[in-house]
Every structure is written in C-alpha cells, then in structure tokens.
Design a protein around this motif. Structure first.
Motif, short mmCIF file in Angstrom:
data_model
loop_
_atom_site.label_atom_id
_atom_site.label_comp_id
_atom_site.label_asym_id
_atom_site.label_seq_id
_atom_site.Cartn_x
_atom_site.Cartn_y
_atom_site.Cartn_z
N LEU A 111 0.97 -1.27 -0.14
CA LEU A 111 -0.01 -0.12 0.01
C LEU A 111 0.94 1.28 0.03
CD1 LEU A 111 -2.84 1.06 -0.11
CD2 LEU A 111 -2.82 0.89 2.63
N VAL A 168 1.91 1.88 -3.53
CA VAL A 168 0.84 2.39 -4.29
C VAL A 168 0.92 3.94 -4.17
CG1 VAL A 168 -1.62 2.39 -4.63
CG2 VAL A 168 -0.44 0.42 -4.57
N VAL A 181 -3.14 -2.98 -6.48
CA VAL A 181 -4.74 -2.77 -6.10
C VAL A 181 -5.46 -3.85 -6.54
CG1 VAL A 181 -6.80 -1.44 -6.76
CG2 VAL A 181 -4.39 -0.24 -6.18
N HIS A 204 -5.29 -6.65 -3.95
CA HIS A 204 -6.27 -6.07 -2.64
C HIS A 204 -7.77 -6.16 -2.96
CE1 HIS A 204 -2.24 -4.85 -1.46
NE2 HIS A 204 -2.62 -5.10 -0.22
N GLY A 218 -9.21 -4.28 -4.99
CA GLY A 218 -9.66 -3.05 -5.21
C GLY A 218 -9.79 -2.55 -6.51
N ILE A 257 -8.96 1.10 -9.24
CA ILE A 257 -8.36 2.26 -9.55
C ILE A 257 -8.67 2.96 -10.67
CG2 ILE A 257 -6.27 1.44 -10.56
CD1 ILE A 257 -4.62 3.71 -9.18
N VAL A 282 -8.14 5.26 -5.45
CA VAL A 282 -7.94 3.98 -5.11
C VAL A 282 -9.06 3.60 -4.25
CG1 VAL A 282 -6.54 2.49 -4.13
CG2 VAL A 282 -5.48 4.36 -5.28
N LEU A 317 -10.44 0.59 -2.01
CA LEU A 317 -10.30 -0.96 -1.45
C LEU A 317 -11.26 -1.36 -0.39
CD1 LEU A 317 -6.46 0.07 -0.50
CD2 LEU A 317 -7.35 -1.34 -2.37
#
Length: 534
Positions: free
Chosen positions: A419, A422, A497, A500, A502, A504, A518, A520
């Motif tokens: 993270l 990112v 991402v 996880h 998630g 973006i 982002v 998540l």
C-alpha cells in the motif's frame, strides 16, 4: 458446486425427478379422464333404457317405474328437475347431449349419477357405491324388456339401434354356441341372468352377461365388457416415449453449454497456438472450464505483456546505451581533466538510469508472475499518508503535499509495504505535473476505503485515462526521462490494487488536474489471496 460433473449430474438428477413427477401426474390425469369416459360409456345404455321406460308412462305414473328400477338395481332411483340438482354449465352440456354425468365423492366412496330424459326437464338420479353383478343383471333385464315391445323378427334390428347407446357389444346368440360350466347352465335353465368371467390373460380380462330370451332357445349376450385398465400398453408406450424425449432434451440443455464453452476454449487455444495473440475465450464461471479459461486468458496476457515489454525495453535501453557509446568514443579525444570528469559524470548518470530502468523492469516482471502471499493486517491509512508526506519532504520542492482525513483512525486490511508503494508511486507521479499542490484525501463509503490523490496540473484527457495503466505508456511523447519516468509506475499500482480486491480510476480533480482514486475493501474475506489472475 465448483465441480462441473457435480453440477451436470445434479442438473440431470433434478431434471429426471421433474420429468418423473410430470409423467406420473400426466398419466394420473389421463387415467382419471379415461376412467370417467369408461364409467359413462358403461352406464349410458342402462340409463337410456331407464329413460325410455319413464317416457312410456304418464307423469303421474312414473313413480311406479322408479320403484321398479330401485328394486331392480338395489339403489334408490328417482326423477328430479334441474333446479333441485343445481347443474353446472359443463353438466348441462353433457346431459343435453344424451351423456351420463357422474358426481364422484371419493372421500365418501359413492357417485351420484345423472341422466336427462330426452326433451324434458327431468333427470334420472341415483347414488351408487360400487359396481355389482346386480346392476349387470338389471341391465340385461332392461334390454329384454325393450325387445319385448317388438315382434321377434325385429329383435336384431332393434338391438342394432340400441347398440349406439352402449359402450359394449349387444348380440343374440344360440345357446349351443356358448360354452358355460354346469352351474351356469343350471342357472340359465332357471331363467336367471349369468355372468361369465374370462381371465385367461391378466391384461385382457373381461366379462360376458348371458340372459335367456323367452322360449326361443337364444341368449342375449352383453359384452365382452373389458375391465378398466389403469395402464394400457398404448398409454405406457406414449408416456415412455415422451419421457425419453424429455430426458434427451434435458440432457441436451445440460451438455450443450458445456460443449459450447469447450469449443470456444479449443478455438481460442488453436488461435493462440498459431501465433494469434488476439485469441480470446469469453467463458465465465468458477467451474473447471471457467478456471481453465481464466488461466488461458492469463497466459495470453502474460505473453502479450512479455512481447510489449521486449519491444519497450529495447526502445528504453537504446538511448542510454547510445549515449554511453558516444561518451566512450569522446573520452579518447578529451585531454582536459575537467571535461573528462564531466563526461564521466554524465556516463555515470546514464548508468544510474539504466540501473533504475532495470530495477523497474524486474519489479514489474516479478509482479506479472502472479499474486504473492499477502499478509493482510490493519493499516491506518491517515498515518501511512503522513509518513509518505514526510518522506517526500526533501524532493517536493515548491509543491505542497497535504493529507485530509475525516477519521484519523480509519484502517484497511492490506499489506502495508504494498500500500505504501501504491501511494508513493501516485504521489511521485503527481509531483511531476503538479503546479503547486498535491492533496491526499481519505474517506469511507459503504464499507470501502477511498483514497484520492489530487494535483493541480494539466490533467489527463478522458480518452487517454485507461491507457495510463499500461506498461511503458506515455501520454506526452516529448517528455524526457527526468519528468516522464519509464511508464511502469502506474502499471505496478494497478497490479497491487487488483491483488487487494480493489479498483483504481482516473478522473478530473477539483483543482482541474488529475485525480487518481484507489478504492479498497475495508476487510478481506481471506487472509491469503493465492493465484488470483488479473
């Protein structure tokens, strides 16, 4: 249910159970209808003769005929009008057509039988609990009574006219042509009605009724009357054929999608084998075929990515290598120590760029190999943003970096170092284009954490926003290395991402620049995500 065979067999089992239930219900429905027709056909002729008897009497004398019939059939028989019977529409239609109507009461074990006197608003009614020999003998007596109104030479034509009202055969036969046992012969001698059962075969069991006709030496024969067969061979054959067709159709519905998906996968694999990297297998699902299709798509993407990387790497390496070659050639002609030191420093900078490029390429290649084991732990997002802001303090120049978070304790389950990578890549990317400020905003929405990185730079055109996440992508071809990077940073962000769970995306920031969002999930369903393929 991830096993394709379990789903296939389960679907077929459900289909077979459904088809079996439908077949059973259909056979029962057909048998119910057939039994109604059978009972009506057996009773129609008898009630026609009852009605004929009533119409021979004056209305005031019909009660005597009712008494005769009641005694003959051992059941109460009477005349009633339509109002007393409360006839339904279907019953009225059947009765007006000269048919028998039966009102069955299965729970009480009886049937009310109705028949209309032709041309009159009067209906014969009786209640029967079972079919008995008494009723069969009574029917033979009514037929003989009917023939008694004709001369002997007209009996056969009269019997032929009466035949149309009966559901079984009526005939006059010689007594010598009938084979009966001694007891039956003795009963005929006593002028009694005889019932003979023929059960030579179980399926073709039937009965015949014999009644002596006056002193003629002839017998009135009713039948053969076939017993009602719940499952005749014709019905079983039809039900079996329809069931087989339904099973075949159900099997086709189960197997056809499987076959279609396999053909799509086979076609895509063949195209990829022939070198067509555009081959695509649009197969969804979590079963074995869906997983193979996902693996195929991942392999295709890796091959495509490797080809793009090979082309991009060759392009990226060409410029610093050419500068190094040119610098080495110039060193031989430079006599000044200061100029030689300056040229060596330039060559050292080129080597550093090569080292950075190789490091980025190796990082991206490592990420492309698949998802590593991620140890998800609660990470306080605001603290991570503040830590990053402090780390970039020395390189931000005149650009301000601020952190905005409504809930300072807001956390998300993630791998902290990934993270951090990112956010670092997004903020350093924003530093290249921001005019004066960068803002990191953190907020929560519907169980998900949203992290915004906004800058006040020139922004990204809408038609280019998807392309920025592709490796080695540059929107401004005139950019030099100092401002443009190598085009791998956002690709790495996108991959992390995805790991996880998630998303973006790129939008326009409130200041008119670029906004990277982002999104998540706050919590992960699994502590270790293995083998997810993007």
């Amino acid at each position: 249910m991830n096993s394709i065979f379990l789903r296939l067999y389960g679907g077929l089992l459900l289909a077979l159970c459904f088809i079996g239930a439908i077949t059973y219900a259909s056979v029962e429905l057909v048998n119910h209808y057939r039994s109604d027709l059978y009972r009506e056909a057996m009773a129609r002729g008898t009630f026609y003769l009852m009605a004929e008897g009533y119409q021979r009497y004056e209305p005031a004398e019909r009660e005597r005929w009712s008494q005769v019939l009641s005694k003959l059939f051992n059941a109460e028989i009477s005349l009633q009008n339509a109002q007393a019977l409360e006839l339904g529409y279907r019953e009225e239609l059947h009765l007006s057509d000269g048919l028998v109507v039966m009102r069955l009461n299965d729970s009480e074990g009886y049937a009310d039988i109705l028949f209309q006197l032709p041309g009159e608003d009067a209906y014969i009614t009786t209640r029967m609990t079972k079919v008995s020999e008494q009723q069969a003998r009574a029917t033979a007596v009514l037929i003989l009574n009917h023939l008694s109104h004709f001369p002997e030479e007209e009996w056969k034509p009269a019997l032929a006219r009466l035949q149309q009202h009966f559901g079984y055969s009526l005939s006059l036969v010689g007594r010598d042509s009938v084979s009966l046992d001694n007891e039956q012969e003795q009963r005929l001698n006593r002028r009694e009605v005889v019932i003979a059962l023929d059960d030579s075969t179980r399926r073709d069991s039937s009965i015949r009724i014999f009644a002596p006709v006056a002193q003629t030496g002839m017998l009135l024969m009713l039948g053969p009357l076939s017993l009602f067969d719940q499952f005749p061979i014709e019905l079983l054959l039809i039900a079996g054929a329809l069931s087989l067709i339904a099973v075949a159709f159900a099997t086709y519905l189960q197997v056809s999608p499987l076959q279609r998906r396999l053909k799509q996968l086979d076609r895509a694999v063949s195209q990829l084998g022939s070198g067509d990297l555009g081959a695509y297998a649009n197969i969804e699902g979590n079963d074995a075929i869906g997983q193979v299709a996902a693996t195929f798509a991942h392999i295709r993407r890796l091959i495509e990515s490797q080809r793009e990387m090979t082309r991009a790497v060759s392009h990226e390496l060409r410029t610093p290598v050419a500068r190094l070659r040119f610098g080495l050639e110039m060193l031989a002609d430079i006599e000044s120590a200061d100029m030689r030191r300056e040229k060596l420093n330039a060559m050292d900078h080129d080597i550093e760029q090569l080292d950075q490029l190789i490091d980025e390429i190796l990082t991206y290649a490592r990420l492309e190999q698949g998802t590593p084991n991620i140890e998800f732990t609660p990470v306080v997002v605001a603290e991570l943003c503040e830590q990053l802001r402090e780390e970039l303090e020395t390189i931000r120049g005149d650009t301000s970096i601020t952190v905005e978070c409504a809930s300072l304790g807001l956390d998300v389950e993630a791998e902290e170092r990934y993270l951090h990578r990112v956010l670092q890549n997004l903020v350093t990317n924003a530093l290249r284009y921001a005019r004066s400020s960068i803002v990191m905003r953190v907020q929560e929405s519907e169980g998900r954490v949203l992290i915004y990185v906004d800058d006040d730079g020139p922004g990204i055109p809408e038609h280019e926003r998807e392309r920025v996440f592709k490796p080695f992508a540059r929107l401004d071809k005139s950019r030099h290395r100092a401002s443009g990077g190598y085009g791998l940073g956002l690709s790495i962000v996108k991959r992390i991402v995805d790991w996880h769970g998630g998303e973006i995306r790129v939008e326009e920031s409130p200041a008119g620049g670029a906004r990277f969002t982002v999104e998540l999930p706050r919590t992960q369903q699994e502590q270790h995500v293995l083998g997810r393929m993007g």
